[in-house]
Design an enzyme around this catalytic site. Structure first.
Site: not given
Ligand code: ADP
Ligand code: SF4
Length: 688
Positions: A29, A171, A174, A267
């Site tokens: 991001c 994906y 997370h 992470d």
């Protein structure tokens, strides 16, 4: 002699495409997202120019029912979103790298507050994205919804291909997207063929990979991002349990495995709580289960660690978000053997506050990050000097060091004077505090660069007064004299000095950083830290004192301790650590008075008061800029005795270290440049 790092520059086949080397910028991001496509494309393009063989997007929403607002991520809702992403793919291709796109459908993570359609997820549950507590519940997906989702994902993959991407992601990490939410037992209570057994829970992920391969797999690599462990034990995926099983089940299906631990705070753990290669023990099993290339992350900045990770068979490609932000030219520097020039990430997570505070990405180490398009800044190139003028810089903290380095790079003659024996300013002092050691890299990198410059002279142990500065005859002065912590507790909450602030054994952070004997005499004594700063300092000092054997109470007017560290993904870890150290926490509480043996605390909501015994008190509130020399020199400037005078960094306005570095860099870039009228950078505006 061969470059010992040659292995890092081998090509890697990923399905139908070939990466030029093993440097892989994983999705991250950045706060630009769909709102600022030019800024985004230029930032990604610089990474490719710096040698990252693969450069990926951030999360890219595939449909308006996966709307992550108020965060700014990528969007590929329909064809109208293609040109913005095309900009990025083109910027990456210009330098021969592969462009990857991370397609996402966010389920429980999307509250859809902009699109105002129901969020769809494996079951009906309160959403967990956004504030984490949005009063929004998802709708349970039925078979039509699942069919639709598969179509939306397929359509998005086709659009991604048209936009020019070489690598398309499915994906599942997370806990942020529907495929992983189906896999997770705690989020999937379905009784149909998508619930129950692991095989059923993996079904959607498998289908999405197969659909994507079918749609674009002839020319695009179809890769997965998968969380192999959530560090939640039996409540989540573990690398010895279902994490292992999922990789085993799908082993050869994707063209590449990008594996990590989740959630995001695990992470992207900060250097306070995790070091280089921290994920290896979780992800290293993956290569044993697949012949496809494996990417892993772990804030690798050392080429030796990278080579070792590959030779030990942990991964095939070095995944990086933060190391590529701190130094977009990291691969080039390794290839050229310029190891000491690598600007190593310090693990502070200020970059992540771009996303979490909805502003373009910023970096403590790399002041050009996020400025590539709007200010046309390049991390390695700066315009040469315009004249033979010389510059005197006072203060060698992060602002002064960066100004000296960047002006030196421009070719100016620079004199850097520092009052203390050692350079580094606040970075030197703060990096000695618990957990902040890696922050030294901010000064170490700049000092290494400055040492190589014959045109930058450095004088430590040289406290300067305004009169002494004038006596030198220097004509261009930059003041980087920093700031001092207040002694009276005034800050955003208390607008007048705390009663009793001038009593004995009332300290500020500077005292603790300067005089460690204040602390070592204090075993078993009672300390109260009042934190109206809200970032790391209050919590770090509490840790310091608790580790010395003191009984510590941390008092803050904020709803929880180290409030702002939630935006660097650290708050829970900090609170956990303090609680384990026995620190007593008082949130929503103000320090209303200090007596010689106790303090008075007032609850900010109920106004109830309590007293705590105290031996020492530390006030962590506002700071005062050390700007007196600036005002003393101003008349000389006005009288024409000085050519230029500028105050930068914390001396201009106290802020985080990243801002001091930025301020020093800005001063160097702007030296002898014409003043721009109005906004000094380009703004991405909507065309109407
Ligand atoms: P910033 O974050 O803005 O770089 P710092 O507080 O880290 O600020 O650094 C300021 C540095 O300036 C400190 O190392 C301090 O010792 C030095 N300094 C402050 N005043 C003077 C002065 N009058 N002469 C020389 N050095 C000074
Ligand atoms: Fe690393 Fe901090 Fe820069 Fe992020 S902001 S890349 S954590 S130095």
């Amino acid at each position: 002699m061969n470059n010992p790092y040659d292995i890092l520059f081998e090509t890697v086949r990923i399905g139908p495409v070939v990466a030029p080397n093993r440097f892989y910028q994983v999705p991250h991001c950045n706060g630009f997202g769909h709102r600022m496509p030019q800024g985004l494309a230029a930032m990604r393009g610089i990474k490719a120019e710096g040698g990252w063989g693969v450069v990926c997007t951030e999360e890219v929403e595939i449909h308006h029912s996966s709307d992550l607002s108020p965060y700014f991520e990528g969007r590929l809702w329909d064809d109208a979103d293609i040109p913005a992403l095309e900009l990025m793919a083109d910027a990456v291709h210009k330098h021969g790298s592969l462009a990857g796109i991370e397609l996402v459908y966010n389920g429980y993570d999307a509250s859809n507050m902009y699109s105002r359609v129901p969020s769809l997820a494996p079951s009906s549950m309160g959403t967990i994205g956004g504030s984490g507590y949005d009063p929004v519940q998802t709708r349970r997906m039925d078979k039509d919804d699942i069919r639709n989702l598969r179509k939306w994902h397929r359509d998005a993959a086709l659009r991604a291909k048209r936009a020019g991407f070489d690598i398309v992601y499915c994906y599942a990490a997370h806990a942020m997207t529907v495929p992983i939410q189906f896999i997770l037992k705690r989020y999937n209570n379905r009784t149909d063929e998508y619930g129950g057994s692991l095989e059923n829970r993996v079904r959607l992920f498998r289908e999405l990979i197969e659909d994507t391969k079918d749609a674009v797999g002839d020319t695009c690599a179809v890769v997965v991002r998968f969380a192999v462990d959530e560090l939640l034990g039996e409540d989540g995926i573990t690398h010895q349990g279902e994490g292992y099983d999922v990789v085993a089940m799908l082993a050869e299906l994707p063209d590449l495995w990008d594996v990590n631990i989740s959630g995001w705070s695990n992470d992207s753990v900060t250097s306070r709580f995790g070091g280089e290669g921290h994920q290896e023990k979780y992800i290293s099993f993956v290569k044993g289960l697949t012949t496809k290339p494996v990417v892993g992350v772990g804030r690798y900045t050392s080429p030796d660690s990278m080579v070792s990770a590959i030779k030990r068979g942990v991964m095939d490609m070095i995944g990086a978000a933060r190391p590529s932000i701190a130094d977009p030219f990291l691969p080039t520097k390794i290839r050229e053997g310029r190891i000491e020039d690598i600007r190593e990430c310090i693990g502070c997570n200020i970059c992540i506050t771009g996303d979490t505070r909805y502003v373009p990405i910023r970096c403590t180490q790399n002041p050009t990050m996020g400025e590539e398009w709007r200010r046309d800044w390049h991390p390695e190139i700066i315009s040469p000097k315009k004249s033979d003028k010389d510059v005197m810089i006072i203060g060698a903290g992060p602002a002064g060091l960066e100004a000296a380095r960047a002006l030196g790079q421009r070719g100016y003659e620079v004199t850097l004077l520092e009052a203390r024996k050692e350079l580094g300013g606040r970075v030197l002092r703060e990096s000695a505090l618990p957990g902040l050691n890696e922050w030294r890299r901010v000064m170490d990198w700049r000092m290494t660069q400055i040492k190589k410059m014959k045109n930058v002279a450095v004088y430590p142990s040289s406290p300067m007064t305004a009169a002494e500065i004038l006596e030198t005859g220097a004509q261009n002065i930059i003041l980087a004299t920093g700031a001092t912590w207040r002694r009276d507790g005034m800050g955003r909450t208390l607008r007048k000095p705390i009663h009793g602030y001038d009593l004995e054994n009332v300290f500020n952070p500077d005292d603790l950083m300067d005089g460690k004997q204040v602390i070592s005499n204090s075993v078993n004594s009672n300390w109260v830290i009042y934190d109206d700063d809200h970032y790391y300092m209050g919590g770090v000092l509490a840790e310091l004192l608790a580790e010395q054997g003191c009984h510590v109470s941390l008092v803050t007017p904020a709803p929880f301790v180290s409030f702002w560290s939630q935006f660097t993904l650290e708050q829970e870890r900090i609170q956990h650590k303090l609680m384990k150290l026995g620190v007593k926490l008082y949130a929503k509480t103000v320090l209303s008075g200090i007596e010689s043996d106790c303090v008075r605390l007032t609850d900010t909501i109920s106004s109830n008061e309590i007293e705590l015994q105290r031996d020492g008190v530390v006030l962590v509130s506002d700071r005062i800029s050390n700007d007196s020399i600036y005002y003393e020199l101003n008349p000389a400037l006005e009288a024409g005795k000085l050519n230029s005078l500028r105050v930068i960094g914390d001396a201009e306005a106290p802020n985080i270290i990243a801002q001091a570095v930025f301020s020093g860099h800005l001063a160097a870039r702007e030296f002898e440049e014409d003043n721009v009228e109005g906004t000094p950078f380009k703004v991405e505006r909507m065309t109407i």
